[in-house]
Each structure stands twice: as structure tokens, then as C-alpha cells.
Design a protein around this motif. Sequence first.
Motif, PDB file in Angstrom:
ATOM      1  N   UNK A 191      18.452  -3.554  -3.343  1.00 55.86           N
ATOM      2  CA  UNK A 191      18.549  -2.197  -3.877  1.00 55.86           C
ATOM      3  C   UNK A 191      17.596  -1.202  -3.248  1.00 55.86           C
ATOM      4  N   UNK A 192      16.941  -1.567  -2.156  1.00 56.62           N
ATOM      5  CA  UNK A 192      16.044  -0.629  -1.482  1.00 56.62           C
ATOM      6  C   UNK A 192      16.858   0.417  -0.716  1.00 56.62           C
ATOM      7  N   UNK A 193      16.283   1.609  -0.559  1.00 53.90           N
ATOM      8  CA  UNK A 193      16.873   2.624   0.310  1.00 53.90           C
ATOM      9  C   UNK A 193      16.431   2.333   1.730  1.00 53.90           C
ATOM     10  N   UNK A 194      17.392   2.287   2.648  1.00 53.09           N
ATOM     11  CA  UNK A 194      17.099   1.935   4.041  1.00 53.09           C
ATOM     12  C   UNK A 194      17.407   3.114   4.955  1.00 53.09           C
ATOM     13  N   UNK A 195      16.496   3.380   5.872  1.00 52.81           N
ATOM     14  CA  UNK A 195      16.718   4.361   6.944  1.00 52.81           C
ATOM     15  C   UNK A 195      16.671   3.629   8.278  1.00 52.81           C
ATOM     16  N   UNK A 196      17.384   4.171   9.246  1.00 53.99           N
ATOM     17  CA  UNK A 196      17.314   3.680  10.626  1.00 53.99           C
ATOM     18  C   UNK A 196      16.754   4.790  11.493  1.00 53.99           C
TER      19      UNK A 196
ATOM     20  N   UNK B  12       0.837  -1.199   0.000  1.00 52.23           N
ATOM     21  CA  UNK B  12       0.000   0.000   0.000  1.00 52.23           C
ATOM     22  C   UNK B  12       0.880   1.260   0.000  1.00 52.23           C
ATOM     23  N   UNK B  13       1.934   1.234   0.804  1.00 54.26           N
ATOM     24  CA  UNK B  13       2.850   2.380   0.856  1.00 54.26           C
ATOM     25  C   UNK B  13       3.434   2.660  -0.524  1.00 54.26           C
ATOM     26  N   UNK B  14       3.884   1.611  -1.192  1.00 49.13           N
ATOM     27  CA  UNK B  14       4.490   1.792  -2.519  1.00 49.13           C
ATOM     28  C   UNK B  14       3.442   2.273  -3.518  1.00 49.13           C
ATOM     29  N   UNK B  15       2.265   1.657  -3.462  1.00 42.41           N
ATOM     30  CA  UNK B  15       1.194   2.018  -4.403  1.00 42.41           C
ATOM     31  C   UNK B  15       0.821   3.498  -4.287  1.00 42.41           C
ATOM     32  N   UNK B  16       0.786   4.012  -3.053  1.00 41.30           N
ATOM     33  CA  UNK B  16       0.365   5.400  -2.850  1.00 41.30           C
ATOM     34  C   UNK B  16       1.537   6.381  -2.887  1.00 41.30           C
TER      35      UNK B  16
ATOM     36  N   UNK C  48       9.009  -4.649  -4.321  1.00 43.15           N
ATOM     37  CA  UNK C  48       8.235  -3.411  -4.465  1.00 43.15           C
ATOM     38  C   UNK C  48       8.999  -2.227  -3.880  1.00 43.15           C
ATOM     39  N   UNK C  49       9.592  -2.422  -2.716  1.00 45.43           N
ATOM     40  CA  UNK C  49      10.377  -1.338  -2.105  1.00 45.43           C
ATOM     41  C   UNK C  49      11.582  -0.997  -2.981  1.00 45.43           C
ATOM     42  N   UNK C  50      12.267  -2.034  -3.471  1.00 46.53           N
ATOM     43  CA  UNK C  50      13.478  -1.790  -4.266  1.00 46.53           C
ATOM     44  C   UNK C  50      13.159  -1.065  -5.566  1.00 46.53           C
ATOM     45  N   UNK C  51      11.958  -1.275  -6.086  1.00 44.71           N
ATOM     46  CA  UNK C  51      11.587  -0.644  -7.348  1.00 44.71           C
ATOM     47  C   UNK C  51      10.866   0.673  -7.175  1.00 44.71           C
ATOM     48  N   UNK C  52      10.924   1.257  -5.968  1.00 46.51           N
ATOM     49  CA  UNK C  52      10.147   2.467  -5.699  1.00 46.51           C
ATOM     50  C   UNK C  52      11.020   3.523  -5.033  1.00 46.51           C
ATOM     51  N   UNK C  53      10.438   4.694  -4.810  1.00 47.14           N
ATOM     52  CA  UNK C  53      11.102   5.743  -4.025  1.00 47.14           C
ATOM     53  C   UNK C  53      10.733   5.654  -2.552  1.00 47.14           C
ATOM     54  N   UNK C  54       9.961   4.659  -2.172  1.00 45.14           N
ATOM     55  CA  UNK C  54       9.561   4.515  -0.773  1.00 45.14           C
ATOM     56  C   UNK C  54      10.723   3.921   0.028  1.00 45.14           C
ATOM     57  N   UNK C  55      11.133   4.647   1.058  1.00 50.02           N
ATOM     58  CA  UNK C  55      12.262   4.226   1.891  1.00 50.02           C
ATOM     59  C   UNK C  55      11.787   3.167   2.886  1.00 50.02           C
TER      60      UNK C  55
END
Length: 389
Positions: A293-298, A239-243, A261-268
Motif C-alpha cells: 500500500x505504499x505510494x511509489x514514484x519512479x 528516519x524519513x518516515x519519522x521526520x 513504515x512507508x505504507x503507513x505514512x505519506x512518505x513516497x
Amino acid sequence: MSTLLITDIGSLVTNDPAHGTGPLGLLQDAAVVVEAGRITWVGSAASAPAADERYDAGGRALLPGFVDSHAHLVFAGDRTAEFNARMSGQSYSAGGIRTTVAATRAASDEELDANLVRFLDEALRQGTTTVECKSGYGLTVADEARALRIAASHTPETTYLGAHVVAPEYAEDPAGYVDLVTGEMLDACAPHARWVDVFCEQGAFDGDQARAVLKAGQERGLIPRVHANQLSYGPGVQLAVELGAASADHCTHLTDADVAALAGSDTVATLLPGAEFSTRAKYPDARRLLDAGATVALSTDCNPGSSFTSSMAFCIAVAVREMGMSPDEAVHAATVGGARALRRSDVGGVTVGARADLQLLEAPSHVHLAYRPGVPLTAAVWRAGVRMA
Ligand SMILES: [Zn+2]
């Protein structure tokens, strides 16, 4: 406007690969110039320009201030007894978040503000210069709006989380509560919030309810972020990626499709190891996300129930020990990763034009944040060029 030269930096994390080695853009024997709250020069100490003031870092490590992109800091009371019972092996079912909701509703504005300031100061003294802050312990129109009003007086990164759990008054009518969250409560909260969030989880809000909350927020100009896939597999990440959410937070239970889905999106993917630490739960697999390849935050997820830490250094140490991250990856995630989760380009890096949010470590390298767990390493902190600690 006077200029400040910070020089004799043994190791500088810029987070700009153009500036130095690796994704952290590491520079040795470096210097930084600050003017009017911004970085105006970054380079070798040997070629640093003159400035009005000079700070000698003594060969220690300088990093961007931490960006804590997920925290719940407007609340009253604490839940020591619940934590103690959990860690003593007793089952504990009563209370939980409703304990904090009751204490928060009963607190005055002044108490909530003072509590928030105390936690922001605590974070600042540990190198955190940007903090996101959610509502979610009021769960009435007036209490959610006041939480966001108080938060907005201290940070621009305010998140409307009326959909934290169903308010106790609506226990028998969750649909009615979603109507409130997407209607009158949103009207009262939107002026004080930048983001809209929902706890998409069994026992909180299902995928359809979460979608309704996030879309209603989007229609009011708020940008989505989602508490997703913390306790179980579910629809939150998709849902996060879709929106187009800025961030999917927790990401502990992910299918291969969720990771893709995360790796293919701008959603961190924002990982919050304090929550797993404090509930003796399984940690998220950062390695799997990074390799895809996802962007990860801590972030800390600082809250009185499931993660009562404001220490980004602690999160880095746990991420390295338990989640498959290298020290470089964890420091990256705790600085520029958090900035991306908040869609900020002015914080999280030490580059020309960035806000001069800096932390000096009592250590020669950023690696010490994981190598020396539990040791207070913060030697100095500047926010927008002003020495804060
Ligand atoms: Zn949270």
C-alpha cells in the motif's frame, strides 16, 4: 486568451479514477481543452466544446508530462572511464563522486548553467515537464550555494544536498563537515532551496548525522527527502518516515518494518532503476511496496556517476521488466507518483485546473512505453499549454 482543443486522443491517461477506468483514469476517444496554461475541460471527443485552435492527436495516446522527482543535474565533466571500467569487469575504486566534485568546482557558472539547460532540454524532448534538481557536487559553502542558485533559475524543485558525501577537505573530520552543512552552508543555501536531502548510507552519513542535517533544514523551512537504503539496510527509511519526509529515495534494501513504515505514512517510496541498471545491482522490489500500500514514484536519478539517463520511459520499461510493476503502475509512478513525491497537485494528471503539461506518444497506448523499450515515442510535448517539442 485563446483556447486550444486537443482532440481525437485514442487513449488519455488522466490519473483521475473519476474520469475513466482504473487508477490511471483512462479515457478512450477523448479530448482536452487548454486555456491560459491550464486544463479547462476533459471528456469525450464527441462532446468537446469549440476552441480557437485545434490539434488532432490522430488516435494516439496523450499522457501527463513525466515528473522526474530525483535528479542531480548541476555538474561538470563525465565519468565515462569509470562506467567503462565497471562494465568491463575491472574493479574501480578511485575517483567516483570526487571526480565530479573537482570538475564542478573548476567550472564557470556559465558552463554549469549550459550543462543544466542541455539536460533539461534533453528531458523535455522525452516528455519530462517537471524536474527536481539537487546540489551536492560542490561541497563548499560557495559551490553548493551557486549550484542551487543556478538550479533555481530553471526549476522551483531545488534540493540542498550538501550532505551528499563528506567533502574531501573534511575526510578526517566528518563531524566538522556536518557542522558546516547544518550551519554556514545551510545559511547560504536555504534561500535557493525548497528541499533538504542527505545520503544516509555506510560511507556517507549515518542515522544520527542524517537526522541532524534534516532537522537543521526543517528549522530553516526546507522539507526533507532522503537518499535511503540504496546500497545496504539502514536507518534512512525509518528516519524519513519519522521526520515526515516527502520521499525516501532508492529503497532497494528494505526490511518488512521499512515497508510497513512507508505504507503507513505519506512518505513516497521513490525508485530509481537507472542506478541499479548502471551499476549492475539488485533492483528494488516495487511489487512488495505496492502490495503493502505504499505510494511509489519512479525517477531517473540522472547523474554522471551511477545513472546517466534522463529517460523516464527507460525507467518505466525497466520497472516493468525487472521490478514487478504493471505498465499502468509504472506510468502512474512516473507521473502522479513523482508529483506526490514533490507534494505537487498541479502536475502529474490531466484534470480540470491542472497545469497543461502533456505528452503525446507516437503510439496508441501508454503501454507502449514498456512494450517498445528504447524507442523514442515522444511525438509532442506541451508545458503550461505551450508546445515545447
Ligand atoms: Zn540521487
